[in-house]
Structure formats: structure tokens, C-alpha cells
Motif scaffolding. Structure first.
Motif, PDB file in Angstrom:
ATOM      1  N   LYS A  37       0.811  -1.214   0.000  1.00 42.10           N
ATOM      2  CA  LYS A  37       0.000   0.000   0.000  1.00 42.10           C
ATOM      3  C   LYS A  37       0.848   1.270   0.000  1.00 42.10           C
ATOM      4  O   LYS A  37       0.498   2.254  -0.645  1.00 42.10           O
ATOM      5  CB  LYS A  37      -0.944   0.009   1.200  1.00 42.10           C
ATOM      6  N   ASP A  38       1.961   1.239   0.726  1.00 34.69           N
ATOM      7  CA  ASP A  38       2.826   2.425   0.774  1.00 34.69           C
ATOM      8  C   ASP A  38       3.373   2.760  -0.609  1.00 34.69           C
ATOM      9  O   ASP A  38       3.336   3.918  -1.042  1.00 34.69           O
ATOM     10  CB  ASP A  38       3.979   2.230   1.757  1.00 34.69           C
ATOM     11  N   LEU A  39       3.863   1.763  -1.318  1.00 37.10           N
ATOM     12  CA  LEU A  39       4.384   1.990  -2.660  1.00 37.10           C
ATOM     13  C   LEU A  39       3.269   2.430  -3.595  1.00 37.10           C
ATOM     14  O   LEU A  39       3.463   3.338  -4.417  1.00 37.10           O
ATOM     15  CB  LEU A  39       5.056   0.737  -3.213  1.00 37.10           C
ATOM     16  N   ALA A  40       2.104   1.831  -3.474  1.00 37.46           N
ATOM     17  CA  ALA A  40       0.977   2.206  -4.327  1.00 37.46           C
ATOM     18  C   ALA A  40       0.623   3.679  -4.144  1.00 37.46           C
ATOM     19  O   ALA A  40       0.470   4.418  -5.129  1.00 37.46           O
ATOM     20  CB  ALA A  40      -0.234   1.335  -4.026  1.00 37.46           C
ATOM     21  N   CYS A  41       0.520   4.124  -2.916  1.00 30.38           N
ATOM     22  CA  CYS A  41       0.187   5.529  -2.647  1.00 30.38           C
ATOM     23  C   CYS A  41       1.304   6.462  -3.116  1.00 30.38           C
ATOM     24  O   CYS A  41       1.035   7.525  -3.677  1.00 30.38           O
ATOM     25  CB  CYS A  41      -0.091   5.731  -1.163  1.00 30.38           C
ATOM     26  N   GLU A  42       2.536   6.039  -2.905  1.00 30.94           N
ATOM     27  CA  GLU A  42       3.679   6.842  -3.354  1.00 30.94           C
ATOM     28  C   GLU A  42       3.652   7.015  -4.876  1.00 30.94           C
ATOM     29  O   GLU A  42       3.840   8.122  -5.384  1.00 30.94           O
ATOM     30  CB  GLU A  42       4.965   6.136  -2.935  1.00 30.94           C
ATOM     31  N   GLN A  43       3.390   5.937  -5.591  1.00 33.71           N
ATOM     32  CA  GLN A  43       3.366   6.001  -7.049  1.00 33.71           C
ATOM     33  C   GLN A  43       2.176   6.811  -7.553  1.00 33.71           C
ATOM     34  O   GLN A  43       2.282   7.549  -8.535  1.00 33.71           O
ATOM     35  CB  GLN A  43       3.360   4.594  -7.647  1.00 33.71           C
ATOM     36  N   LEU A  44       1.035   6.706  -6.894  1.00 33.31           N
ATOM     37  CA  LEU A  44      -0.115   7.526  -7.281  1.00 33.31           C
ATOM     38  C   LEU A  44       0.192   9.007  -7.127  1.00 33.31           C
ATOM     39  O   LEU A  44      -0.179   9.817  -7.981  1.00 33.31           O
ATOM     40  CB  LEU A  44      -1.343   7.158  -6.452  1.00 33.31           C
ATOM     41  N   ALA A  45       0.863   9.357  -6.043  1.00 30.63           N
ATOM     42  CA  ALA A  45       1.225  10.754  -5.829  1.00 30.63           C
ATOM     43  C   ALA A  45       2.146  11.256  -6.937  1.00 30.63           C
ATOM     44  O   ALA A  45       2.020  12.391  -7.391  1.00 30.63           O
ATOM     45  CB  ALA A  45       1.884  10.925  -4.466  1.00 30.63           C
ATOM     46  N   ILE A  46       3.048  10.403  -7.395  1.00 29.82           N
ATOM     47  CA  ILE A  46       3.947  10.778  -8.483  1.00 29.82           C
ATOM     48  C   ILE A  46       3.174  10.882  -9.794  1.00 29.82           C
ATOM     49  O   ILE A  46       3.396  11.803 -10.590  1.00 29.82           O
ATOM     50  CB  ILE A  46       5.098   9.757  -8.607  1.00 29.82           C
ATOM     51  N   ALA A  47       2.254   9.966 -10.026  1.00 29.61           N
ATOM     52  CA  ALA A  47       1.517   9.915 -11.294  1.00 29.61           C
ATOM     53  C   ALA A  47       0.669  11.150 -11.547  1.00 29.61           C
ATOM     54  O   ALA A  47       0.406  11.485 -12.697  1.00 29.61           O
ATOM     55  CB  ALA A  47       0.650   8.663 -11.342  1.00 29.61           C
ATOM     56  N   VAL A  48       0.241  11.826 -10.507  1.00 28.94           N
ATOM     57  CA  VAL A  48      -0.633  12.990 -10.705  1.00 28.94           C
ATOM     58  C   VAL A  48       0.111  14.323 -10.668  1.00 28.94           C
ATOM     59  O   VAL A  48      -0.502  15.369 -10.845  1.00 28.94           O
ATOM     60  CB  VAL A  48      -1.792  13.008  -9.686  1.00 28.94           C
ATOM     61  N   ARG A  49       1.421  14.283 -10.472  1.00 30.57           N
ATOM     62  CA  ARG A  49       2.200  15.524 -10.485  1.00 30.57           C
ATOM     63  C   ARG A  49       2.283  16.086 -11.905  1.00 30.57           C
ATOM     64  O   ARG A  49       2.325  15.335 -12.868  1.00 30.57           O
ATOM     65  CB  ARG A  49       3.627  15.267 -10.011  1.00 30.57           C
ATOM     66  N   PRO A  50       2.339  17.417 -12.020  1.00 32.46           N
ATOM     67  CA  PRO A  50       2.566  18.003 -13.354  1.00 32.46           C
ATOM     68  C   PRO A  50       3.881  17.497 -13.911  1.00 32.46           C
ATOM     69  O   PRO A  50       4.802  17.244 -13.135  1.00 32.46           O
ATOM     70  CB  PRO A  50       2.639  19.501 -13.074  1.00 32.46           C
ATOM     71  N   PRO A  51       3.991  17.278 -15.192  1.00 29.16           N
ATOM     72  CA  PRO A  51       3.093  17.695 -16.274  1.00 29.16           C
ATOM     73  C   PRO A  51       1.974  16.710 -16.568  1.00 29.16           C
ATOM     74  O   PRO A  51       1.318  16.804 -17.585  1.00 29.16           O
ATOM     75  CB  PRO A  51       4.039  17.789 -17.467  1.00 29.16           C
ATOM     76  N   SER A  52       1.735  15.761 -15.699  1.00 27.68           N
ATOM     77  CA  SER A  52       0.701  14.762 -15.928  1.00 27.68           C
ATOM     78  C   SER A  52      -0.682  15.400 -15.946  1.00 27.68           C
ATOM     79  O   SER A  52      -0.953  16.364 -15.249  1.00 27.68           O
ATOM     80  CB  SER A  52       0.746  13.714 -14.818  1.00 27.68           C
ATOM     81  N   ASN A  53      -1.551  14.819 -16.757  1.00 27.86           N
ATOM     82  CA  ASN A  53      -2.952  15.238 -16.752  1.00 27.86           C
ATOM     83  C   ASN A  53      -3.822  14.193 -16.069  1.00 27.86           C
ATOM     84  O   ASN A  53      -5.023  14.195 -16.191  1.00 27.86           O
ATOM     85  CB  ASN A  53      -3.435  15.495 -18.178  1.00 27.86           C
ATOM     86  N   ARG A  54      -3.204  13.277 -15.342  1.00 26.16           N
ATOM     87  CA  ARG A  54      -3.916  12.204 -14.641  1.00 26.16           C
ATOM     88  C   ARG A  54      -4.676  12.771 -13.444  1.00 26.16           C
ATOM     89  O   ARG A  54      -4.246  13.710 -12.803  1.00 26.16           O
ATOM     90  CB  ARG A  54      -2.951  11.140 -14.133  1.00 26.16           C
ATOM     91  N   GLN A  55      -5.811  12.150 -13.175  1.00 19.81           N
ATOM     92  CA  GLN A  55      -6.602  12.523 -12.018  1.00 19.81           C
ATOM     93  C   GLN A  55      -6.866  11.281 -11.190  1.00 19.81           C
ATOM     94  O   GLN A  55      -6.788  10.162 -11.684  1.00 19.81           O
ATOM     95  CB  GLN A  55      -7.913  13.166 -12.456  1.00 19.81           C
ATOM     96  N   LEU A  56      -7.217  11.473  -9.948  1.00 18.67           N
ATOM     97  CA  LEU A  56      -7.423  10.343  -9.037  1.00 18.67           C
ATOM     98  C   LEU A  56      -8.874   9.905  -8.911  1.00 18.67           C
ATOM     99  O   LEU A  56      -9.199   9.114  -8.054  1.00 18.67           O
ATOM    100  CB  LEU A  56      -6.869  10.694  -7.659  1.00 18.67           C
ATOM    101  N   TRP A  57      -9.759  10.395  -9.794  1.00 16.52           N
ATOM    102  CA  TRP A  57     -11.166  10.011  -9.659  1.00 16.52           C
ATOM    103  C   TRP A  57     -11.353   8.503  -9.692  1.00 16.52           C
ATOM    104  O   TRP A  57     -12.210   7.959  -9.024  1.00 16.52           O
ATOM    105  CB  TRP A  57     -12.027  10.675 -10.728  1.00 16.52           C
ATOM    106  N   SER A  58     -10.533   7.805 -10.478  1.00 14.09           N
ATOM    107  CA  SER A  58     -10.714   6.356 -10.591  1.00 14.09           C
ATOM    108  C   SER A  58     -10.404   5.629  -9.284  1.00 14.09           C
ATOM    109  O   SER A  58     -10.870   4.514  -9.078  1.00 14.09           O
ATOM    110  CB  SER A  58      -9.855   5.783 -11.715  1.00 14.09           C
ATOM    111  N   THR A  59      -9.637   6.249  -8.396  1.00 11.25           N
ATOM    112  CA  THR A  59      -9.330   5.590  -7.124  1.00 11.25           C
ATOM    113  C   THR A  59     -10.568   5.483  -6.247  1.00 11.25           C
ATOM    114  O   THR A  59     -10.606   4.675  -5.340  1.00 11.25           O
ATOM    115  CB  THR A  59      -8.217   6.322  -6.349  1.00 11.25           C
ATOM    116  N   LYS A  60     -11.576   6.277  -6.544  1.00  7.89           N
ATOM    117  CA  LYS A  60     -12.805   6.236  -5.757  1.00  7.89           C
ATOM    118  C   LYS A  60     -13.806   5.224  -6.289  1.00  7.89           C
ATOM    119  O   LYS A  60     -14.703   4.816  -5.571  1.00  7.89           O
ATOM    120  CB  LYS A  60     -13.459   7.619  -5.736  1.00  7.89           C
TER     121      LYS A  60
END
Length: 74
Positions: A37-60
Motif C-alpha cells: 500500500k505504501d508503494l501504491a500511494c507513493e506512485q499515485l502521488a507521483i503519477a498525478v504531479r505536473p506535467p501529468s494530466n492524470r486525475q485520481l477520480w478512478s481511485t474512488k
């Protein structure tokens, strides 16, 4: 996990602002599936940083993220 990490190495965000964050998101999915879980959350935080256009809506909404919410997918 090894293949997920390798995919992130092959397509770094610095080289591809569209595919790079997607590979990071997939690594986060793999980490969630394997219980890291720690790595998953860490990677999600990286994935949504600019210049990414990713959003976290799918996590819900997507079941793939249930391990991060404490729910079983079975």
C-alpha cells in the motif's frame, strides 16, 4: 513488481509526459494488488504531479484500488 518497475524505467515521465505517468499508475496498481500500500500511494502521488494530466477520480470508483481502501476485491 519487477516488470512494473522496468516499464517505469523504460518510459520516464521526463521523456514522455503522457505514457510515463500511465506506467507509474500501472505500477501503483500492481503494488496495490500485491499488498504494498505504501508503494501504491507513493506512485499515485507521483503519477498525478505536473506535467501529468492524470486525475485520481478512478481511485474512488474502480475495484482495482479496493486494497488501498481496505476492502477486499473478492
Amino acid at each position: 513488481m519487477r516488470e512494473g518497475r522496468r516499464a517505469v524505467e523504460l518510459v520516464p515521465v521526463e521523456n514522455d509526459a503522457l505514457v510515463g505517468p500511465t506506467m507509474i499508475k500501472y505500477l501503483a496498481m500492481i503494488a496495490a494488488w500485491t499488498g504494498d500500500k505504501d508503494l501504491a500511494c507513493e506512485q499515485l502521488a507521483i503519477a498525478v504531479r505536473p506535467p501529468s494530466n492524470r486525475q485520481l477520480w478512478s481511485t474512488k470508483t474502480l475495484a482495482v484500488w479496493d486494497p488501498l481502501r481496505g476492502r477486499s476485491t473478492l
